[in-house]
Design an enzyme around this catalytic site. Structure first.
Site, PDB file in Angstrom:
ATOM      1  N   LEU A 187      43.388  12.016 -35.059  1.00 40.14           N
ATOM      2  CA  LEU A 187      44.380  12.899 -35.707  1.00 40.14           C
ATOM      3  C   LEU A 187      43.675  13.711 -36.777  1.00 40.14           C
ATOM      4  O   LEU A 187      43.021  13.123 -37.640  1.00 40.14           O
ATOM      5  CB  LEU A 187      45.415  12.057 -36.458  1.00 40.14           C
ATOM      6  CG  LEU A 187      46.578  11.410 -35.746  1.00 40.14           C
ATOM      7  CD1 LEU A 187      47.419  10.658 -36.781  1.00 40.14           C
ATOM      8  CD2 LEU A 187      47.447  12.456 -35.049  1.00 40.14           C
ATOM      9  N   HIS A 188      43.787  15.016 -36.750  1.00 39.83           N
ATOM     10  CA  HIS A 188      43.228  15.783 -37.867  1.00 39.83           C
ATOM     11  C   HIS A 188      43.871  17.151 -38.063  1.00 39.83           C
ATOM     12  O   HIS A 188      43.543  17.856 -39.015  1.00 39.83           O
ATOM     13  CB  HIS A 188      41.715  15.956 -37.721  1.00 39.83           C
ATOM     14  CG  HIS A 188      41.330  16.987 -36.702  1.00 39.83           C
ATOM     15  ND1 HIS A 188      41.404  16.765 -35.362  1.00 39.83           N
ATOM     16  CD2 HIS A 188      40.882  18.266 -36.847  1.00 39.83           C
ATOM     17  CE1 HIS A 188      41.015  17.851 -34.718  1.00 39.83           C
ATOM     18  NE2 HIS A 188      40.693  18.783 -35.578  1.00 39.83           N
TER      19      HIS A 188
END
Ligand code: UD1
Length: 387
Positions: A217-218
């Site tokens: 996740l980013h």
């Protein structure tokens, strides 16, 4: 008279650029009597885990120039790259500047080059999420508008470019250099059991050995918004009760988890929280995962190439072929939809998918072939103009 060697200045800045440049530099090195490549790193990503390990594992030559820009707001980072890139360009006087993907370094260097009359080559052109809230979408649209040669990874990209008024002769469908790197390195992928055993008693070892999911996740839309990040981590915690999860945490995400006080959600023997991993570690973890949950663009493509089910935690994708032909399902961030997608993959094994056209490990070869012909054309034009 010996043929003139065209100097191509290749720009990288952030992690996803590194796996894309590796095969291009390799093929360039076999054509040194026609093309010479200079590698410039803007310094957008600088931590050892975000940069050095990729250069080492993928045998990318050390950059000839490092602008050392580091992090900042979009305006600061973009402006700083432009300011530091201009003198490098003046000094090197390349025949063309090659940029990759959609990061801030891509648009910054393309913009400086085009205003100096230096042709811009864009690798991975034409991808569109049609979501202007995504900083990368702005970078994609603008870079494509000012590029002379546009190399695409899937056929939908040319249709997007033509709609935006870019002429067909500038567009070349060559396939996917990220998948060149995947194929080239698959045999060297690190077994995930190495990472699991290194975690010792922090995780439930037998549970991980019997199958796991991989999470990344980013995206700012997911991690910079406390409500969205909390909801996603809560959902991941719940999924981990069904399937243990390995989660290499991007620096941006790690900062937000800390800032919003969400660390506790990841404290479980069924969640392996890791720092950012090297390419070969990620490849091994992806290859053996039962499913991947991600908001990354590149991972949607890599899982399709590997035939591993991917659940994309975004409302859209700029890489539609991964959903149309590959193993990707775009579900967004609604907890019920994520849960339904996970249940489906665990029950059925997920989409079978097939590997898209030209994702065959030869994309960099095709790019360099086009560039050789293009540079010959440039030489002829220059000679004709000189009479
Ligand atoms: C950038 C790209 C994104 C890509 C991602 C891959 C843009 C607009 N975004 O996002 O498209 O998917 O890279 O990682 O270019 N940081 C470190 N160490 C580093 C680099 C960054 O700790 O080596 C931290 C800094 O606090 C920084 C934050 O990560 O502020 C974000 O870095 P930045 O380069 O601005 O964007 P990414 O989120 O990495």
């Amino acid at each position: 008279m010996p043929a003139k060697i065209a100097k191509i200045l290749c720009v990288v800045g952030a992690r996803p650029n590194f796996m894309k440049i590796a095969p291009i530099m390799r093929v360039f090195s076999r054509h040194q009597n026609t093309l010479s490549a200079t590698l410039l790193h803007t310094g957008q990503h600088y931590d050892a885990a975000m940069k050095k390990s990729f250069f080492e594992q993928l045998h990318i030559p050390e950059p000839d120039i490092d602008l050392g820009v580091g992090s900042g707001t979009h305006a600061m980072q973009t402006a700083e790259i432009m300011l530091r890139f201009e003198p490098a360009l003046d000094r090197l006087k390349p025949a063309a500047v090659l940029v990759l993907g959609d990061v801030n370094s891509t648009i910054s260097c393309a913009l400086v080059a085009v205003k100096k009359g230096i042709p811009v080559i864009h690798v991975e052109a034409g991808l569109r999420s049609y979501d202007r809230g995504m900083p990368e979408e702005i970078n994609r649209v603008l870079t494509d508008q000012i590029s002379d040669l546009l190399f695409t990874t899937e056929r939908s990209a040319a249709a997007n470019l033509l709609r935006e008024g870019i002429s067909a002769e500038r567009i070349h469908f060559v396939g996917n250099v990220m998948i060149d790197t995947l194929r080239y390195n698959l045999a060297r992928a690190v077994e995930p059991s190495t990472l699991f055993s290194a975690a010792g008693s922090e995780i439930d070892q037998p549970v991980f050995a019997s199958g796991y999911g991989l999470v990344t996740l980013h995206r700012p839309s997911n991690v910079d918004n406390p409500t969205n990040l909390k909801s996603l981590l809560t959902q991941l915690r719940s999924i981990s009760e069904q399937l243990p999860l390995a989660f290499p945490v991007h620096p941006r995400t790690a900062q937000r988890i800390e800032e919003y006080g969400l660390n506790q959600l990841l404290c479980s023997p069924r969640i392996l929280r890791l720092p950012p991993q090297g390419y070969l570690q990620m490849l091994g973890m992806m290859q053996h995962a039962r499913l991947v949950l991600t908001d990354s663009g590149g991972i949607q493509e890599e899982t399709t190439a590997l035939g591993v089910p991917c659940i994309t935690l975004r409302e859209n994708t700029e890489r539609p072929i991964t959903a149309d032909e590959g193993t990707n399902t775009v579900v967004g961030i609604d907890p019920a939809k994520i849960q339904a997608a996970v249940d489906d993959v665990l029950a059925t094994g997920g989409k079978r998918g097939r590997v898209p056209e030209y994702w065959d490990g030869q994309a960099a070869e095709r790019i360099v072939e086009v560039l050789i012909n293009w540079s010959r054309g440039q030489t002829h034009e220059a000679e004709a103009a000189a009479g």
